[in-house]
Design a protein around this motif. Structure first.
Motif, PDB file in Angstrom:
ATOM      1  N   UNK A 168       0.641   6.964   8.029  1.00  0.00           N
ATOM      2  CA  UNK A 168       1.947   7.161   7.394  1.00  0.00           C
ATOM      3  C   UNK A 168       2.790   5.908   7.605  1.00  0.00           C
ATOM      4  N   UNK A 169       3.154   5.270   6.502  1.00  0.00           N
ATOM      5  CA  UNK A 169       4.058   4.118   6.543  1.00  0.00           C
ATOM      6  C   UNK A 169       5.420   4.606   6.089  1.00  0.00           C
ATOM      7  N   UNK A 170       6.417   4.407   6.936  1.00  0.00           N
ATOM      8  CA  UNK A 170       7.734   5.001   6.703  1.00  0.00           C
ATOM      9  C   UNK A 170       8.806   3.918   6.651  1.00  0.00           C
ATOM     10  N   UNK A 171       9.336   3.684   5.455  1.00  0.00           N
ATOM     11  CA  UNK A 171      10.466   2.743   5.227  1.00  0.00           C
ATOM     12  C   UNK A 171      10.221   1.385   5.871  1.00  0.00           C
ATOM     13  N   UNK A 172       9.036   0.829   5.677  1.00  0.00           N
ATOM     14  CA  UNK A 172       8.676  -0.452   6.291  1.00  0.00           C
ATOM     15  C   UNK A 172       9.319  -1.619   5.538  1.00  0.00           C
ATOM     16  N   UNK A 173      10.019  -2.469   6.294  1.00  0.00           N
ATOM     17  CA  UNK A 173      10.640  -3.662   5.722  1.00  0.00           C
ATOM     18  C   UNK A 173      10.235  -4.885   6.525  1.00  0.00           C
ATOM     19  N   UNK A 174       9.847  -5.950   5.827  1.00  0.00           N
ATOM     20  CA  UNK A 174       9.463  -7.213   6.452  1.00  0.00           C
ATOM     21  C   UNK A 174      10.256  -8.341   5.799  1.00  0.00           C
ATOM     22  N   UNK A 175      10.722  -9.290   6.598  1.00  0.00           N
ATOM     23  CA  UNK A 175      11.512 -10.416   6.081  1.00  0.00           C
ATOM     24  C   UNK A 175      10.639 -11.640   5.877  1.00  0.00           C
ATOM     25  N   UNK A 176      10.851 -12.337   4.772  1.00  0.00           N
ATOM     26  CA  UNK A 176      10.175 -13.598   4.503  1.00  0.00           C
ATOM     27  C   UNK A 176      11.012 -14.749   5.071  1.00  0.00           C
ATOM     28  N   UNK A 177      10.385 -15.911   5.326  1.00  0.00           N
ATOM     29  CA  UNK A 177      11.145 -17.050   5.861  1.00  0.00           C
ATOM     30  C   UNK A 177      12.105 -17.623   4.833  1.00  0.00           C
ATOM     31  N   UNK A 178      13.016 -18.458   5.297  1.00  0.00           N
ATOM     32  CA  UNK A 178      13.979 -19.128   4.424  1.00  0.00           C
ATOM     33  C   UNK A 178      13.244 -19.946   3.363  1.00  0.00           C
ATOM     34  N   UNK A 179      13.768 -19.915   2.140  1.00  0.00           N
ATOM     35  CA  UNK A 179      13.182 -20.706   1.060  1.00  0.00           C
ATOM     36  C   UNK A 179      12.148 -19.962   0.251  1.00  0.00           C
ATOM     37  N   UNK A 180      11.789 -18.735   0.646  1.00  0.00           N
ATOM     38  CA  UNK A 180      10.827 -17.948  -0.111  1.00  0.00           C
ATOM     39  C   UNK A 180      11.464 -17.452  -1.407  1.00  0.00           C
ATOM     40  N   UNK A 181      10.617 -16.919  -2.321  1.00  0.00           N
ATOM     41  CA  UNK A 181      11.142 -16.503  -3.623  1.00  0.00           C
ATOM     42  C   UNK A 181      11.973 -15.219  -3.550  1.00  0.00           C
ATOM     43  N   UNK A 182      11.902 -14.505  -2.432  1.00  0.00           N
ATOM     44  CA  UNK A 182      12.767 -13.343  -2.216  1.00  0.00           C
ATOM     45  C   UNK A 182      12.986 -13.180  -0.717  1.00  0.00           C
ATOM     46  N   UNK A 183      13.969 -12.357  -0.338  1.00  0.00           N
ATOM     47  CA  UNK A 183      14.314 -12.225   1.075  1.00  0.00           C
ATOM     48  C   UNK A 183      13.315 -11.368   1.846  1.00  0.00           C
ATOM     49  N   UNK A 184      12.782 -10.324   1.183  1.00  0.00           N
ATOM     50  CA  UNK A 184      11.922  -9.381   1.889  1.00  0.00           C
ATOM     51  C   UNK A 184      10.522  -9.345   1.286  1.00  0.00           C
ATOM     52  N   UNK A 185       9.511  -9.434   2.165  1.00  0.00           N
ATOM     53  CA  UNK A 185       8.132  -9.254   1.714  1.00  0.00           C
ATOM     54  C   UNK A 185       7.897  -7.802   1.347  1.00  0.00           C
ATOM     55  N   UNK A 186       8.436  -6.885   2.149  1.00  0.00           N
ATOM     56  CA  UNK A 186       8.383  -5.449   1.882  1.00  0.00           C
ATOM     57  C   UNK A 186       9.782  -4.890   2.069  1.00  0.00           C
ATOM     58  N   UNK A 187      10.163  -3.991   1.171  1.00  0.00           N
ATOM     59  CA  UNK A 187      11.521  -3.440   1.195  1.00  0.00           C
ATOM     60  C   UNK A 187      11.442  -1.908   1.186  1.00  0.00           C
ATOM     61  N   UNK A 188      11.554  -1.316   2.395  1.00  0.00           N
ATOM     62  CA  UNK A 188      11.571   0.150   2.564  1.00  0.00           C
ATOM     63  C   UNK A 188      10.364   0.818   1.910  1.00  0.00           C
ATOM     64  N   UNK A 189       9.169   0.305   2.209  1.00  0.00           N
ATOM     65  CA  UNK A 189       7.929   0.853   1.638  1.00  0.00           C
ATOM     66  C   UNK A 189       7.498   2.087   2.426  1.00  0.00           C
ATOM     67  N   UNK A 190       7.201   3.166   1.715  1.00  0.00           N
ATOM     68  CA  UNK A 190       6.685   4.390   2.332  1.00  0.00           C
ATOM     69  C   UNK A 190       5.453   4.858   1.558  1.00  0.00           C
ATOM     70  N   UNK A 191       4.386   5.167   2.281  1.00  0.00           N
ATOM     71  CA  UNK A 191       3.181   5.722   1.665  1.00  0.00           C
ATOM     72  C   UNK A 191       2.345   6.404   2.734  1.00  0.00           C
ATOM     73  N   UNK A 192       1.467   7.307   2.298  1.00  0.00           N
ATOM     74  CA  UNK A 192       0.582   8.038   3.205  1.00  0.00           C
ATOM     75  C   UNK A 192      -0.858   7.902   2.749  1.00  0.00           C
ATOM     76  N   UNK A 193      -1.775   7.941   3.721  1.00  0.00           N
ATOM     77  CA  UNK A 193      -3.208   8.049   3.431  1.00  0.00           C
ATOM     78  C   UNK A 193      -3.741   9.201   4.270  1.00  0.00           C
ATOM     79  N   UNK A 194      -4.391  10.158   3.639  1.00  0.00           N
ATOM     80  CA  UNK A 194      -4.936  11.315   4.343  1.00  0.00           C
ATOM     81  C   UNK A 194      -6.427  11.125   4.582  1.00  0.00           C
TER      82      UNK A 194
END
Length: 548
Positions: free
Chosen positions: A7-33
């Motif tokens: 279970x991935x719950x609201x996962x957010x990751x930041x990219x370094x300065x100068x990247x094409x966007x601020x966050x690599x992942x923005x509040x990602x949630x998903x499940x695998x059973x």
């Protein structure tokens, strides 16, 4: 999550300065059973691989964890110590990487590498038991002669066989969750079909949860129970495979569906035209030796090829890896010399050309290679890479640079891209630059050697449309090499099917898809990902019931 495995719950990751966007992942949630295949779909750069690397704690140093949880079997991996993650990685959690040649140690036999994965997590098991387990795994993943395969080095195996070794390594310790990161990208369709069937059957047999990362909706249609669509680090849609494929709600999902090649009408062939390129009895044999004590082996890459391409025609050459497609392209341009036979371009004998004539011929006949990363000099600005061709053939620098800027705009990039370096562009943009470089010399004939095979489907669709538009505008003749009949259907007037250095079928695209005459051609059609789903959607090859 009741009965959940991951279970991935609201996962957010930041990219370094100068990247094409601020966050690599923005509040990602998903499940695998357990006993479920979840396909994670999106274009390159959407964050799919970031999710896989976050689960395994393999994130690049410059990517920072911001927020959210990753829970595996009730354990919060985001709070677990590094030692515990290492114990899970390769045992309960396993991953198949995209490129097996770079994931495997080139200096170590593949059997030893799989054995090492077992010994790392089960040091109490005897060496004899581990050896037997490796052979058993190689048998399960369908490697030919498993007892002999354990002694092979990675370079001695085909791409599909290397991927099977990676699958065996991932399954060595009976993982509960298998992560497959684009495991079939750039494989030919029959090998892709084998790998997909293998993963699906092993998953069902072992009851594993599988997180399968892909950009190909056809693959999703073949194996997914549930689908998560990712764009720019955000989940835009998720649901059962049936819901997503039959009734996509988000415009981006519909865009991915529309980008699947081969969904339009088959091109109808034109009338009689003048031949631009004529190939007669072309032969090339390679003598290879795999291993110090191995015997030399003869490989017929071209066994008496007979072929003609008319002016203004697009001819697709289709076949599995090792069928001789790229060898044919290189012999046409005399990048390698044929053993015998004839190549006539506008009636001129290419094999008999002297240095000056050959140089002029290579201006008139250009090639776009498969890998845009390797095709461009990383030390040169892309504008200089394009301008060098015209300069070499006598254009003043200022005129050549103006030509480069014009072609950058013509392939859909801004002229300001002239001063940037290759690493500053995406894969699709780099391929556009390679096309601009080839066409800046105003050639009559263009060879595209697997020019879209490593691109995600939406970028692939853009590049195919670009090539079609430029061909129509310039009156180009094109030889398009591909392993994917969907792509051939999208662009070709006529299709040649190759196998083991021989042409097994040569027909107009319309005829080949409606009534293929050879069993091998039918097997290639049958191996196309998503054929059953798209056949149900009436996107079929008329008369075959197979999506192409």
């Amino acid at each position: 999550m009741s009965g959940g495995l991951l279970s991935i719950q609201s996962l957010s990751l930041a990219l370094p300065e100068g990247a094409d966007r601020k966050k690599a992942l923005d509040a990602v949630s998903l499940d695998v059973r357990p006993n479920e295949i979840v396909c994670l779909v999106g274009e390159s750069g959407s964050g799919k691989s970031m999710i896989a690397h976050a689960i395994l704690d393999l994130l690049p140093r410059k990517v920072r964890y911001l927020d959210g949880d990753i829970v595996f079997n009730g354990k919060k991996l985001t709070e677990a110590p590094a030692g515990e993650i290492r114990r899970l990685r390769g045992s309960d959690l396993a991953m198949i990487f995209q490129e097996p040649l770079t994931a495997l140690n080139p200096l170590q036999r593949v059997g030893e590498q799989v054995a090492e994965a077992i010994y790392t997590h089960r040091s109490d098991v005897s060496a004899k038991s581990i050896s037997q387990r490796v052979i058993e795994l190689f048998s399960q993943v369908g490697l030919p002669d498993p007892a002999a395969a354990v002694s092979a080095f990675p370079f001695q195996l085909s791409g599909g066989q290397r991927q099977r070794v990676m699958i065996a390594m991932a399954l060595a310790n009976d993982p509960a969750l298998l992560i497959a990161d684009e495991p079939t990208t750039a494989l030919d369709v029959t090998t892709q079909r084998q790998i997909l069937d293998l993963i699906r059957s092993l998953q069902a047999e072992r009851g594993m949860g599988v997180l399968f990362i892909t950009h190909d909706i056809g693959v999703v249609a073949d194996i997914a129970h549930r689908v998560v669509v990712l764009r720019h680090g955000k989940v835009v849609e998720q649901g059962t495979a049936s819901e997503i494929l039959n009734n996509p709600r988000d415009a981006y999902t519909r865009q991915l569906m529309d980008a699947i090649p081969g969904r339009g009408h088959v091109r109808a062939g034109g009338g009689e035209k003048t031949a631009l390129l004529q190939i007669s009895d072309l032969r090339k044999t390679f003598v290879v030796k795999q291993g110090l004590f191995a015997k030399y082996r003869r490989v017929d890459a071209a066994a008496g090829l007979e072929l003609s391409i008319s002016k203004g025609e697009t001819l697709a050459v289709v076949g599995e890896s090792g069928s001789g497609k790229s060898t044919l392209a290189r012999m046409i341009l005399r990048l390698i010399d044929a053993d015998s036979g004839q190549v006539l371009f506008n009636g001129e004998d290419v094999r008999g050309m002297g240095r000056v004539a050959l140089r002029e011929y290579r201006r008139r006949a250009q090639i776009v290679f498969q890998d845009p990363y390797a095709s461009l000099d990383p030390r040169l600005r892309v504008g200089d890479s394009i301008a060098r061709g015209p300069i070499a053939f006598g254009s003043p620098r200022r005129e050549a640079e103006a030509t480069a800027r014009k072609w950058l705009e013509r392939v859909g990039l801004d002229a300001s891209a002239f001063d940037r370096f290759p690493h500053e562009f995406s894969g699709g943009q780099r391929q556009r630059i390679c096309i601009a470089r080839a066409l800046a010399l105003d050639p009559e004939f263009l060879i595209a050697d697997e020019a879209v095979s490593a691109l995600d489907v939406s970028v692939q669709a853009q590049v195919l449309k670009l090539l079609s538009d430029l061909k129509a505008q310039m009156g180009l003749t094109m030889l398009f090499i591909t392993h994917d009949l969907r792509v051939a259907r999208e662009i070709a007037d006529r299709i040649v099917v190759m196998r083991n250095g021989c042409i097994v079928e040569d027909a107009p695209a319309e005829t080949l898809f409606s009534s293929p005459t050879e069993d091998y051609t039918r097997s290639l059609l049958a191996a196309v990902p998503g054929r059953k789903f798209f056949a149900d959607q009436d996107i079929t090859a008329t008369g075959t019931g197979i999506h192409a």
